[in-house]
Design an enzyme around this catalytic site. Structure first.
Site, PDB file in Angstrom:
ATOM      1  N   LEU A   1      19.597  -1.457  82.813  1.00  0.00           N
ATOM      2  CA  LEU A   1      19.858  -2.498  83.810  1.00  0.00           C
ATOM      3  C   LEU A   1      20.403  -3.752  83.164  1.00  0.00           C
ATOM      4  O   LEU A   1      21.120  -4.520  83.788  1.00  0.00           O
ATOM      5  CB  LEU A   1      18.571  -2.848  84.566  1.00  0.00           C
ATOM      6  CG  LEU A   1      17.992  -1.767  85.467  1.00  0.00           C
ATOM      7  CD1 LEU A   1      16.628  -2.180  85.978  1.00  0.00           C
ATOM      8  CD2 LEU A   1      18.923  -1.508  86.641  1.00  0.00           C
ATOM      9  N   GLY A   2      20.005  -3.974  81.941  1.00  0.00           N
ATOM     10  CA  GLY A   2      20.496  -5.174  81.285  1.00  0.00           C
ATOM     11  C   GLY A   2      19.813  -5.380  79.953  1.00  0.00           C
ATOM     12  O   GLY A   2      18.851  -4.701  79.621  1.00  0.00           O
TER      13      GLY A   2
ATOM     14  N   GLY B   1      18.264  -8.456  77.648  1.00  0.00           N
ATOM     15  CA  GLY B   1      17.910  -9.873  77.617  1.00  0.00           C
ATOM     16  C   GLY B   1      17.482 -10.269  76.229  1.00  0.00           C
ATOM     17  O   GLY B   1      17.625  -9.497  75.280  1.00  0.00           O
ATOM     18  N   GLY B   2      16.980 -11.464  76.138  1.00  0.00           N
ATOM     19  CA  GLY B   2      16.578 -11.977  74.835  1.00  0.00           C
ATOM     20  C   GLY B   2      15.397 -11.229  74.248  1.00  0.00           C
ATOM     21  O   GLY B   2      15.151 -11.295  73.050  1.00  0.00           O
ATOM     22  N   PHE B   3      14.663 -10.529  75.077  1.00  0.00           N
ATOM     23  CA  PHE B   3      13.445  -9.898  74.577  1.00  0.00           C
ATOM     24  C   PHE B   3      13.551  -8.386  74.498  1.00  0.00           C
ATOM     25  O   PHE B   3      12.596  -7.720  74.177  1.00  0.00           O
ATOM     26  CB  PHE B   3      12.266 -10.263  75.466  1.00  0.00           C
ATOM     27  CG  PHE B   3      12.002 -11.733  75.493  1.00  0.00           C
ATOM     28  CD1 PHE B   3      11.343 -12.342  74.444  1.00  0.00           C
ATOM     29  CD2 PHE B   3      12.430 -12.508  76.557  1.00  0.00           C
ATOM     30  CE1 PHE B   3      11.095 -13.693  74.453  1.00  0.00           C
ATOM     31  CE2 PHE B   3      12.181 -13.866  76.569  1.00  0.00           C
ATOM     32  CZ  PHE B   3      11.516 -14.464  75.513  1.00  0.00           C
TER      33      PHE B   3
ATOM     34  N   LYS C   1      10.772  -2.682  80.583  1.00  0.00           N
ATOM     35  CA  LYS C   1      11.343  -3.589  79.592  1.00  0.00           C
ATOM     36  C   LYS C   1      10.881  -3.120  78.222  1.00  0.00           C
ATOM     37  O   LYS C   1       9.693  -3.117  77.922  1.00  0.00           O
ATOM     38  CB  LYS C   1      10.871  -5.012  79.879  1.00  0.00           C
ATOM     39  CG  LYS C   1      11.382  -6.003  78.890  1.00  0.00           C
ATOM     40  CD  LYS C   1      11.283  -7.397  79.438  1.00  0.00           C
ATOM     41  CE  LYS C   1      12.627  -8.068  79.320  1.00  0.00           C
ATOM     42  NZ  LYS C   1      12.808  -9.190  80.164  1.00  0.00           N
TER      43      LYS C   1
ATOM     44  N   ASP D   1      12.419 -20.140  79.905  1.00  0.00           N
ATOM     45  CA  ASP D   1      13.745 -19.512  79.953  1.00  0.00           C
ATOM     46  C   ASP D   1      14.129 -19.240  81.407  1.00  0.00           C
ATOM     47  O   ASP D   1      14.522 -18.135  81.757  1.00  0.00           O
ATOM     48  CB  ASP D   1      13.756 -18.227  79.118  1.00  0.00           C
ATOM     49  CG  ASP D   1      15.182 -17.760  78.812  1.00  0.00           C
ATOM     50  OD1 ASP D   1      16.125 -18.542  79.040  1.00  0.00           O
ATOM     51  OD2 ASP D   1      15.344 -16.613  78.358  1.00  0.00           O
TER      52      ASP D   1
END
Ligand SMILES: *[C@@H]1O[C@H](CO)[C@@H](O)[C@H](O)[C@H]1NC(C)=O
Ligand SMILES: *[C@@H]1O[C@H](CO)[C@@H](O)[C@H](O)[C@H]1NC(C)=O
Ligand SMILES: *[C@@H]1O[C@H](CO)[C@@H](O)[C@H](O)[C@H]1NC(C)=O
Ligand SMILES: *[C@@H]1O[C@H](CO)[C@@H](O)[C@H](O)[C@H]1NC(C)=O
Ligand SMILES: *[C@@H]1O[C@H](CO)[C@@H](O)[C@H](O)[C@H]1NC(C)=O
Ligand SMILES: *[C@@H]1O[C@H](CO)[C@@H](O)[C@H](O)[C@H]1NC(C)=O
Ligand SMILES: *[C@@H]1O[C@H](CO)[C@@H](O)[C@H](O)[C@H]1NC(C)=O
Ligand SMILES: *[C@@H]1O[C@H](CO)[C@@H](O)[C@H](O)[C@H]1NC(C)=O
Length: 834
Positions: A522-523, A525-527, A544, A641
């Site tokens: 899905l994407g 991110g920073g983590f 995640k 964030d």
């Protein structure tokens, strides 16, 4: 007459007052004469004259207006009884409450020196509080000048606080009655000995008798049975509420059901009890009490002694310590305590090994703790190790680091509650034990191995002989070790209940996401990366997969996740569970079909779906979610964030904030006001955070302001490029604001005439949020009041931070290590020899 009266006193007190006149307030012209009484408007409380059982003295007090309840919860003239039955409670013209005896002598006065007038009035509130209101007009709605909750006796009622006035005697917040029949000041009192690391102490005279352990913002970490007692019921409404007027702190007792008449009382036997009225049995039930166990008595086992209620004898020396006087100790006189067997090496250069720490599980932490906030458990350990005066440390997820430099006293085994205490010992003390264990373990294991090897050899030899060939090597498909850890072994349950946290097995997620197939991504991110998944039962989830750099132990990770999963709000993405598998850490969230806000905002096609009503709904939802994180949730969370791609939309386009609490999960700390690891996104970060690493609620407000301006303008801060002056979106908005032309920045698709005023108002609030100085920015509750027009007149914004365009082209989340050299850094580097 007199014998009849005595009969009343002894047997139907306080019923004897039932027939009294019905005045409901006291004024300078209207007083209360024994045996009259006042009843609160909700009929729950009664103020009047009473005599304790077995006594004929008369006192003015407040009690429950219930025929079976005799206990009095507040007494005015506790140390000065009226010996006749002609007492009067008056309100003087200067606004002081006074109790007179029959000879017209004052036996008690509220003694305040605030101005008042003949229009003052004293009333009994629905919470059982006697209030004096001063007013210089007859309309009677003046300010409260005296309140009985600020002058407690021995009971704490719901909505009342343990009020801690640093100028008063902190030992005596409550003082017990002397005996059942005598309300005067008794032996026992309860209070605190420190406002910095607040704990409750019951004093027997001047000697500590019981100690609650430090308050961590949620519970007292040294008490038993948190789950039924102080933990749940003594709820502090938003950390210590600092009283602005008197400069006092108070711990408010809230959340109790009024009909249960629940309250805390310090008894004349020196116990603090929480009780509630059981109307079916017509008696008080005790839901929590302390001390309640042999080991609860303060310092039972002396210095460096450990009290274990289920052992016999209950006292033993901590590991590495021995009794100071063996004879006395054997006889069961533990008062002298214990002393260290092998001196610590710290500071000495004798070639021997460094000191180490012994972990004592689920302990009541000792007295005289010092706190260092904002540390990880590893930082806490090394801070203790590098300071020779530090002899123990403990880690509580909310207080974070506690250290001790004085002799340890009042240590007890609190399992299944308490926190782990790490005791500093010389290496020889640690390894001695280890060696014995290791030798036993090694011999057992090698013995077993021998047996197994022998058996295998014998087995293979037989097969070879019977088949005449070498057996094929067993081929098993490679499997990652997938034992999911037992949720109960992590952390200790007093701090956080991991029981409720769903632990999902790796296989399940592997299957749900098609082995983390690229098509489900899905994407990023920073983590870490986020995958879409579908569980067996059809439930859609977002997984995640955290990047490996978390740097946190499994235990802390699980604790944090359990805490974060407790945060539930309509405008927060629900954390459904987690998965730990070796190095792999995953968080499982509810799936949001409409992806994130940025996909809508900055896509010319989808943007058309967002009319102003929807936009405003999104703005309001984000604000409410953020307010919850900042103020209303159990933990105060600063998001750090917040940005359009972290706002997810459900199928009805309701916004939900995601990625909150990431700083916690990544081992950083939320309570820390300054960090070396800046986690955030350029363009949304406030100047003080981006440049100095300082964060606070106001840095989130800054990010929110950027988001507001983005939503209303439909332009992305990071991609914004204004030809003239290389202004940022904020700078451009500021320029237009100054030119009184902000309307030209509003996206034409939503700027239709009916909403013009509202869109401009949103821009205005956005600009207030992004002001350069944190102190100028409104807090979240003010932002909401401004948006929903509870506050009509908005102040003029000052110049925003970051009006020039940032040169950094990074638009993703950013983690900068050692980005700044903050002077607030708490790492201890100097070594101080002993
Ligand atoms: C009580 O004393 C006050 C003044 O101290 C006086 O005004 C009042 O009349 C006295 N009342 C009685 C009943 O003696
Ligand atoms: C009020 O002041 C008087 C005189 O100073 C004193 O005796 C009395 O104890 C005080 N009362 C209270 C409730 O503090
Ligand atoms: C109780 O009710 C009366 C009459 O409605 C009102 O004047 C008074 O202020 C109330 N008292 C309190 C403490 O609310
Ligand atoms: C009432 O008190 C306030 C402040 O104490 C004062 O400003 C005001 O003038 C007073 N009003 C009357 C009518 O005395
Ligand atoms: C009392 O309340 C009324 C109505 O809320 C208000 O108009 C009036 O000014 C108040 N009086 C005082 C003395 O606060
Ligand atoms: C309070 O307790 C009573 C009786 O147990 C119950 O009926 C009532 O619903 C409770 N009220 C609240 C607000 O929980
Ligand atoms: C215990 O030992 C202390 C001295 O360490 C002594 O003062 C005390 O009296 C003893 N108590 C008893 C009960 O023997
Ligand atoms: C070591 O700990 C003691 C007691 O907490 C403290 O006073 C002292 O400042 C610490 N020393 C260093 C070098 O931090």
């Amino acid at each position: 007459m007199i014998p009849v009266y005595a009969f009343f006193l002894l047997y139907i007190f306080p019923l004897g007052l039932e027939f009294c006149s019905a005045i409901n307030s006291i004024t300078p012209t209207q007083f209360l004469k024994d045996p009259e009484a006042i009843v609160s408007n909700n009929t729950l409380f009664r103020l009047g004259f009473f005599s304790p059982s077995d006594s004929s003295n008369r006192y003015v007090g407040i009690w429950y207006n219930h025929p079976s309840i005799k206990e009095v919860i507040w007494v005015a003239n506790r140390n000065n009884p009226i010996t006749d039955s002609n007492g009067v409670l008056k309100l003087s013209v200067d606004g002081n409450l006074q109790v007179f005896n029959g000879r017209n002598q004052t036996v008690w006065s509220s003694n305040h020196t605030l101005h008042a007038s003949k229009f003052s009035v004293a009333q009994l509130s629905d919470y059982g509080e006697l209030l004096v209101q001063a007013s210089n007009t007859s309309s009677k709605n003046g300010s409260t000048i005296w309140q009985s909750f600020r002058h407690p006796v021995d009971s704490v009622l719901p909505n009342m606080g343990f009020v801690l006035d640093p100028n008063s005697d902190l030992k005596r917040v409550l003082q017990a009655w002397r005996s059942f029949s005598d309300p005067s000041d008794g032996r026992f009192s309860i209070g605190t000995n420190s406002l910095d690391l607040f704990q409750l102490i019951i004093w027997d005279g001047d000697r500590p008798h019981w100690r609650s352990g430090p308050w961590n913002g949620n519970i007292f970490i040294g008490t038993r049975y948190h789950n039924t007692g102080f933990g749940n019921i003594l709820v502090n409404t938003g950390s210590f509420t600092q009283d602005e007027i008197g400069g006092m702190s108070s711990l408010v007792f809230a959340g109790a059901n009024e009909t249960l008449m629940s309250h805390y009382v310090l008894t004349n036997k020196g116990t603090i009890e929480q009780r509630w009225w059981d109307d079916s049995s017509k008696s008080w039930r005790i839901s929590w009490k302390a001390p309640d166990n042999v080991c609860d008595t303060y310092g039972k086992c002396g210095e460096f002694g450990n009290c274990r209620p289920r052992s016999s004898p209950i006292c033993s020396c901590l590991k590495g310590f021995e009794p100071k006087n063996k004879e006395e100790w054997k006889r069961g006189n533990w008062t002298r305590g214990c002393e260290r067997r092998v001196q610590l090496k710290c500071g000495k250069q004798d070639g021997s090994k460094q000191d180490g720490f012994l972990r004592l599980k689920m302990m009541k932490v000792p007295e005289n703790a010092e706190k260092m906030t904002g540390m990880s458990i590893d930082q806490c350990r090394s801070a203790c190790l590098t300071n020779c005066s530090c002899i123990a440390y403990a880690y509580d997820i909310l207080i974070t680091c506690l250290t001790w430099s004085q002799n340890l006293i009042d240590v007890a085994d609190l399992s299944p509650g308490g926190v782990d205490l790490y005791l500093r010992l010389a290496q020889s003390e640690l390894s001695n034990k280890l060696n014995v264990k290791a030798i036993v373990a090694v011999s057992v294991i090698s013995g077993l191995t021998l047996v197994v090897v022998a058996a295998v050899i014998w087995f293979m030899w037989r097969r070879c002989r019977s088949r005449g060939n070498v057996p094929p090597l067993p081929v098993t498909k490679f499997h990652k070790k997938k034992e999911t850890p037992d949720p109960f072994v992590f952390g200790d349950k007093s701090q956080v209940t991991i029981d409720d946290l769903e632990i999902i097995k790796f296989e399940k997620l592997d299957e749900a996401t098609d082995s983390f197939h690229q098509k489900n991504l899905l994407g990023t991110g920073g983590f870490g990366q986020v995958y879409k998944g579908k569980l067996e039962d059809g439930q859609e989830i977002a997984v995640k997969r955290l990047s490996r750099a978390s740097g946190q132990g499994t235990e802390e990770f699980m604790n944090e996740v359990a805490l974060i999963s407790k945060l539930q709000h309509r405008n927060l993405v629900r954390l459904l569970g987690c998965c730990v598998d070796g190095e792999e850490r995953m968080l499982i969230y509810e799936y949001m079909p409409n992806k994130s806000l940025d996909a809508f905002l900055f896509d010319p096609e989808k943007r058309k779906c967002l009319d102003w009503q929807t936009c405003f709904n999104i703005i309001e939802g984000v604000c409410r979610g953020l307010l919850y994180l900042h103020r209303d949730s159990r933990l105060k969370i600063i998001h750090r964030d917040l940005k359009a791609s972290n706002i997810l939309l459900d199928k009805n386009l309701n916004p939900k904030i995601s990625d909150f609490g990431m700083a916690r999960i990544f081992g950083g700390n939320q309570d820390q006001a300054s960090t070396q690891r800046v986690v955030g996104t350029y363009g949304y970060m406030s100047p003080e955070y981006a440049m100095e690493g300082h964060f606070s609620e106001k840095s989130d407000v800054f990010s929110l302001g950027v988001l507001l301006i983005e939503i209303v303008s439909g332009k992305k801060n990071n991609n914004f490029w204004c030809r003239e002056d290389s202004l940022s979106l904020l700078g451009y908005a500021w320029k237009l604001w100054s030119e009184d032309d902000i309307i030209s920045l509003v996206d034409p698709s939503i700027s239709g005439a009916p909403f013009q005023a509202e869109t401009v108002r949103c821009m205005h609030v956005g600009l207030l949020c992004v002001q350069q100085l944190a102190k100028d920015r409104p807090n979240m509750s003010t932002v909401i009041s401004m948006l929903v027009r509870d506050i009509m007149d908005l102040p003029n914004p000052k110049q925003p931070g970051f009006i020039q365009r940032q040169t950094a082209s990074d638009t993703g989340s950013y983690q900068m290590s050692e980005q700044t050299s903050s002077t607030n850094d708490v790492t201890v580097t100097a070594l101080s020899p002993r």
